[in-house]
Design a protein around this motif. Structure first.
Motif, mmCIF file in Angstrom:
data_model
loop_
_atom_site.group_PDB
_atom_site.id
_atom_site.type_symbol
_atom_site.label_atom_id
_atom_site.label_comp_id
_atom_site.label_asym_id
_atom_site.label_seq_id
_atom_site.Cartn_x
_atom_site.Cartn_y
_atom_site.Cartn_z
ATOM 1 N N HIS A 23 0.816 -1.361 -0.037
ATOM 2 C CA HIS A 23 -0.040 0.052 0.054
ATOM 3 C C HIS A 23 1.003 1.285 0.024
ATOM 4 C CE1 HIS A 23 -3.072 -2.971 0.976
ATOM 5 N NE2 HIS A 23 -4.049 -2.009 1.069
ATOM 6 N N ARG A 24 1.717 1.086 0.838
ATOM 7 C CA ARG A 24 2.845 2.421 0.739
ATOM 8 C C ARG A 24 3.560 2.646 -0.600
ATOM 9 N NH1 ARG A 24 7.115 4.198 5.140
ATOM 10 N NH2 ARG A 24 8.189 5.607 4.007
ATOM 11 N N ALA B 89 -7.813 12.600 -6.852
ATOM 12 C CA ALA B 89 -7.902 12.095 -5.549
ATOM 13 C C ALA B 89 -7.918 10.675 -5.347
ATOM 14 C CB ALA B 89 -9.243 12.566 -4.988
ATOM 15 N N LEU B 90 -6.966 10.214 -4.315
ATOM 16 C CA LEU B 90 -6.961 8.868 -4.091
ATOM 17 C C LEU B 90 -7.250 8.386 -2.919
ATOM 18 C CD1 LEU B 90 -4.111 7.303 -2.848
ATOM 19 C CD2 LEU B 90 -3.461 8.392 -4.606
ATOM 20 N N ARG B 91 -8.028 7.316 -2.488
ATOM 21 C CA ARG B 91 -7.950 6.941 -1.176
ATOM 22 C C ARG B 91 -7.618 5.515 -1.112
ATOM 23 N NH1 ARG B 91 -10.901 9.774 2.055
ATOM 24 N NH2 ARG B 91 -11.670 8.012 3.423
ATOM 25 N N LEU B 92 -6.804 5.007 0.082
ATOM 26 C CA LEU B 92 -6.345 3.671 0.079
ATOM 27 C C LEU B 92 -6.648 3.366 1.539
ATOM 28 C CD1 LEU B 92 -4.445 1.642 -1.323
ATOM 29 C CD2 LEU B 92 -2.465 2.861 -0.693
ATOM 30 N N PRO B 93 -7.078 2.234 1.569
ATOM 31 C CA PRO B 93 -7.178 1.701 3.194
ATOM 32 C C PRO B 93 -5.896 1.180 3.567
ATOM 33 C CG PRO B 93 -7.754 -0.007 1.489
ATOM 34 C CD PRO B 93 -7.564 1.219 0.678
ATOM 35 N N TYR B 94 -5.871 1.263 4.927
ATOM 36 C CA TYR B 94 -4.582 0.726 5.674
ATOM 37 C C TYR B 94 -4.260 -0.805 5.606
ATOM 38 C CZ TYR B 94 -3.880 5.145 8.070
ATOM 39 O OH TYR B 94 -3.664 6.520 8.202
ATOM 40 N N ASP B 95 -5.293 -1.271 5.342
ATOM 41 C CA ASP B 95 -5.400 -2.676 5.437
ATOM 42 C C ASP B 95 -5.788 -3.431 4.055
ATOM 43 O OD1 ASP B 95 -4.758 -3.319 8.239
ATOM 44 O OD2 ASP B 95 -6.956 -2.989 8.550
#
Length: 109
Positions: A14-15, A98-104
């Motif tokens: 994810h990172r 715009a981007l959204r990314l869950p931690y998990d």
């Protein structure tokens, strides 16, 4: 939304994707829009990282934009990890990515 845990970190995949998306967004702005200003905002909450890039150099209205390989690939990778990508014009002559990314990862949620 619940407050973000300051000790929380993104999974390595994810990172890497968040860093890549930030580079791609900045590169696209500089290459295609020729802006005088680009702003980057990073927000977090308990579950999600959000990155928003806005530039003041949009060369055409959104209906004339085409999504190239970089953004298309980014959208696919974000989707695989449970994230989203959106591009629009917050005002005439401006562009927002715009981007959204869950931690998990999706399976862990």
């Amino acid at each position: 939304a619940p407050a973000a845990d300051p000790a929380r970190t993104l999974a390595p995949r994810h990172r890497a994707l968040a860093e890549r998306a930030l580079r791609e967004g900045l590169s696209n702005a500089l290459r295609h829009a020729r802006p005088t200003r680009v702003s980057v905002r990073v927000d977090t909450d308990a579950d999600t990282l959000a990155i928003v890039l806005v530039n003041d150099g949009a060369p055409a209205p959104p209906q004339r934009w085409t999504e190239g390989r970089g953004l298309r690939g980014m959208r696919v990778r974000l989707d695989e990890l449970g994230g989203t990508l959106a591009a629009d014009a917050p005002s005439p002559g401006a562009a927002r990515l715009a981007l959204r990314l869950p931690y998990d990862p999706p399976a862990a949620r």
